[in-house]
Design a protein around this motif. Structure first.
Motif, PDB file in Angstrom:
ATOM      1  N   LEU A 113       0.834  -1.198   0.000  1.00 43.50           N
ATOM      2  CA  LEU A 113       0.000   0.000   0.000  1.00 43.50           C
ATOM      3  C   LEU A 113       0.875   1.257   0.000  1.00 43.50           C
ATOM      4  CD1 LEU A 113      -2.584  -1.176   2.705  1.00 43.50           C
ATOM      5  CD2 LEU A 113      -2.631  -1.576   0.233  1.00 43.50           C
ATOM      6  N   TRP A 114       1.940   1.248   0.804  1.00 40.86           N
ATOM      7  CA  TRP A 114       2.848   2.398   0.844  1.00 40.86           C
ATOM      8  C   TRP A 114       3.528   2.595  -0.497  1.00 40.86           C
ATOM      9  CZ3 TRP A 114       1.612   5.379   4.494  1.00 40.86           C
ATOM     10  CH2 TRP A 114       1.312   4.911   5.774  1.00 40.86           C
ATOM     11  N   LEU A 115       3.850   1.492  -1.183  1.00 37.36           N
ATOM     12  CA  LEU A 115       4.500   1.603  -2.489  1.00 37.36           C
ATOM     13  C   LEU A 115       3.623   2.341  -3.487  1.00 37.36           C
ATOM     14  CD1 LEU A 115       6.109  -1.946  -2.777  1.00 37.36           C
ATOM     15  CD2 LEU A 115       7.287   0.228  -2.448  1.00 37.36           C
ATOM     16  N   VAL A 116       2.320   2.100  -3.424  1.00 37.19           N
ATOM     17  CA  VAL A 116       1.402   2.801  -4.323  1.00 37.19           C
ATOM     18  C   VAL A 116       1.348   4.288  -3.959  1.00 37.19           C
ATOM     19  CG1 VAL A 116      -0.981   2.981  -5.114  1.00 37.19           C
ATOM     20  CG2 VAL A 116       0.035   0.728  -4.747  1.00 37.19           C
ATOM     21  N   VAL A 117       1.380   4.587  -2.676  1.00 35.55           N
ATOM     22  CA  VAL A 117       1.397   5.984  -2.232  1.00 35.55           C
ATOM     23  C   VAL A 117       2.632   6.692  -2.780  1.00 35.55           C
ATOM     24  CG1 VAL A 117       1.580   7.511  -0.233  1.00 35.55           C
ATOM     25  CG2 VAL A 117       0.047   5.527  -0.148  1.00 35.55           C
ATOM     26  N   PHE A 118       3.793   6.030  -2.734  1.00 32.65           N
ATOM     27  CA  PHE A 118       5.022   6.627  -3.267  1.00 32.65           C
ATOM     28  C   PHE A 118       4.909   6.857  -4.768  1.00 32.65           C
ATOM     29  CE2 PHE A 118       7.490   4.321   0.309  1.00 32.65           C
ATOM     30  CZ  PHE A 118       7.073   5.278   1.213  1.00 32.65           C
ATOM     31  N   ARG A 119       4.290   5.928  -5.482  1.00 39.30           N
ATOM     32  CA  ARG A 119       4.084   6.109  -6.915  1.00 39.30           C
ATOM     33  C   ARG A 119       3.271   7.366  -7.191  1.00 39.30           C
ATOM     34  NH1 ARG A 119       1.128   1.185  -9.277  1.00 39.30           N
ATOM     35  NH2 ARG A 119       0.968   2.674 -10.978  1.00 39.30           N
ATOM     36  N   PHE A 120       2.240   7.543  -6.410  1.00 40.41           N
ATOM     37  CA  PHE A 120       1.381   8.712  -6.584  1.00 40.41           C
ATOM     38  C   PHE A 120       2.178   9.990  -6.321  1.00 40.41           C
ATOM     39  CE2 PHE A 120      -1.909  11.772  -5.410  1.00 40.41           C
ATOM     40  CZ  PHE A 120      -2.855  11.545  -6.401  1.00 40.41           C
ATOM     41  N   ALA A 121       3.094   9.923  -5.361  1.00 45.53           N
ATOM     42  CA  ALA A 121       3.884  11.099  -4.995  1.00 45.53           C
ATOM     43  C   ALA A 121       4.817  11.531  -6.120  1.00 45.53           C
ATOM     44  CB  ALA A 121       4.684  10.826  -3.729  1.00 45.53           C
ATOM     45  N   VAL A 122       5.265  10.581  -6.945  1.00 46.63           N
ATOM     46  CA  VAL A 122       6.154  10.927  -8.064  1.00 46.63           C
ATOM     47  C   VAL A 122       5.369  11.011  -9.381  1.00 46.63           C
ATOM     48  CG1 VAL A 122       8.184   9.931  -6.964  1.00 46.63           C
ATOM     49  CG2 VAL A 122       6.781   8.498  -8.451  1.00 46.63           C
ATOM     50  N   ARG A 123       4.071  11.189  -9.250  1.00 45.25           N
ATOM     51  CA  ARG A 123       3.182  11.407 -10.396  1.00 45.25           C
ATOM     52  C   ARG A 123       3.071  10.194 -11.321  1.00 45.25           C
ATOM     53  NH1 ARG A 123       4.745  17.676 -12.021  1.00 45.25           N
ATOM     54  NH2 ARG A 123       4.311  18.560  -9.950  1.00 45.25           N
ATOM     55  N   ASP A 124       3.296   9.019 -10.758  1.00 41.81           N
ATOM     56  CA  ASP A 124       3.014   7.785 -11.498  1.00 41.81           C
ATOM     57  C   ASP A 124       1.621   7.363 -11.047  1.00 41.81           C
ATOM     58  OD1 ASP A 124       2.917   5.373 -12.747  1.00 41.81           O
ATOM     59  OD2 ASP A 124       4.462   4.399 -11.526  1.00 41.81           O
ATOM     60  N   ARG A 125       0.606   7.908 -11.713  1.00 42.93           N
ATOM     61  CA  ARG A 125      -0.764   7.787 -11.237  1.00 42.93           C
ATOM     62  C   ARG A 125      -1.289   6.346 -11.321  1.00 42.93           C
ATOM     63  NH1 ARG A 125      -3.196  12.911 -11.019  1.00 42.93           N
ATOM     64  NH2 ARG A 125      -1.518  14.320 -10.376  1.00 42.93           N
ATOM     65  N   PRO A 126      -1.604   5.732 -10.191  1.00 42.18           N
ATOM     66  CA  PRO A 126      -2.186   4.396 -10.195  1.00 42.18           C
ATOM     67  C   PRO A 126      -3.638   4.442 -10.666  1.00 42.18           C
ATOM     68  CG  PRO A 126      -1.193   4.939  -8.070  1.00 42.18           C
ATOM     69  CD  PRO A 126      -1.341   6.210  -8.841  1.00 42.18           C
ATOM     70  N   LYS A 127      -4.215   3.272 -10.894  1.00 44.26           N
ATOM     71  CA  LYS A 127      -5.610   3.200 -11.299  1.00 44.26           C
ATOM     72  C   LYS A 127      -6.520   3.540 -10.123  1.00 44.26           C
ATOM     73  CE  LYS A 127      -4.449  -0.497 -14.552  1.00 44.26           C
ATOM     74  NZ  LYS A 127      -4.643  -1.914 -14.915  1.00 44.26           N
TER      75      LYS A 127
END
Length: 322
Positions: A113-127
């Protein structure tokens, strides 16, 4: 041809079963080891020993050329070892002195879950469904953390294990974005050795004292199990799976391991399984399952690591074996 396919499917399920049980049981192994071994020192002994054994095996099989790597690759593996093992695993071992193995495993399950949050932080927008899974899972984490998971569990232990999980997630996230040794086993050897030395230094700095005469036979058994079975057998099985099974199947360990840890903690250590732990844990696992099932439909790539590998973007790479 059909027989070969059948044999391979059998091997896949055997290896997956090993990862399910072995990685789920390492929480129990840690709890037993730290009964009479200081947590940081127990981790240092575990990972230095495992790193030496793995390194010796690699040299015997492939020669010293397997460890040829650039300075940047070595630094990348070393940083990963510090974040994943020194702080991630080290804090988990400290936390297991205060909270049950089952609760620790459920909180560690929040790493994807934290990994997805980090993705969002670097503008790698998850689904959208991925974000929904994150919200559900983090809701379960909040429920367990704020309620303490039960009267027998320490708030301090919960905070420590959450920091450890965060360090593991940061290490996983960064290691997919820095140069790493091309051979996953060589990378793992560096990570284990550097992480183990880091644990030794951290243990010394925090005042841990190791008295071999005070270590019980039970703790020695737990430590040996972690070295040989947890770090070597489990890791080897996971790496084999990455090359022989769909990542969507391999990634199921992320929500099976906590269930195994809770069951073993209750059966072997008589740890209480309260309604709060069951409900909060179920919410976390539902969130993780939603993240994994949604993300695995996209492009997949494999990335090596210490106790596992896989696509870090899926939130299941960087195996969570503690």
């Amino acid at each position: 041809m059909g027989q070969n396919a059948t044999d391979k499917r059998l091997l896949v399920w055997i290896a997956l079963g090993i990862v399910y049980v072995v990685w789920g049981s390492t929480y129990l192994g840690i709890a037993v080891a730290v009964e009479t071994i200081p947590p940081m020192y127990s981790g240092a002994m575990r990972f230095v020993a495992a790193g030496v054994l793995l390194g010796a095996f690699l040299v015997a099989r492939r020669g010293t050329a397997v460890f040829r790597m650039t300075r940047r690759e070595f630094v990348g593996a070393a940083v990963a070892g510090l974040l994943l093992l020194t702080f991630g695993n080290g804090l988990l071992a400290v936390a297991e002195q205060h909270i049950s193995t089952g609760l620790a495993a459920l909180l560690v399950a929040s790493v994807p879950l934290w990994l997805v949050v980090f993705r969002f932080a670097v503008r790698d927008r998850p689904k959208v469904l991925t974000l929904a899974g994150v919200l559900v899972g983090l809701g379960g984490v909040a429920a367990l953390s704020l309620t303490g998971g039960g009267g027998a569990n320490s708030t301090t232990g919960i905070i420590v294990v959450l920091f450890g999980s965060l360090s593991w997630a940061v290490g996983s996230f960064l290691s997919s974005r820095v140069s790493m040794p091309s051979n996953p086993f060589a990378a793992s050897t560096v990570e284990m050795l550097v992480g183990g030395v880091g644990l030794l230094l951290l243990g010394t700095a925090t005042g841990e004292h190791l008295d071999l005469a005070q270590i019980s036979g039970r703790s020695w058994v737990g430590l040996v199990y972690l070295i040989l079975v947890g770090s070597l057998v489990g890791f080897t099985s996971f790496v084999w799976l990455l090359g022989n099974a769909p990542i969507s199947l391999v990634s199921t360990y992320a929500y099976v391991n906590p269930a195994v840890a809770v069951a073993l903690g209750a059966l072997v250590l008589s740890e209480p399984v309260t309604p709060r732990i069951l409900i909060g844990g179920l919410v976390i696992l539902v969130g993780v399952a939603l993240v994994i099932s949604t993300e695995r439909k996209g492009p997949q790539r494999v990335s090596e690591d210490l106790d596992g590998g896989g696509d870090v973007r899926l939130g299941v790479g960087r195996g969570q074996e503690p």
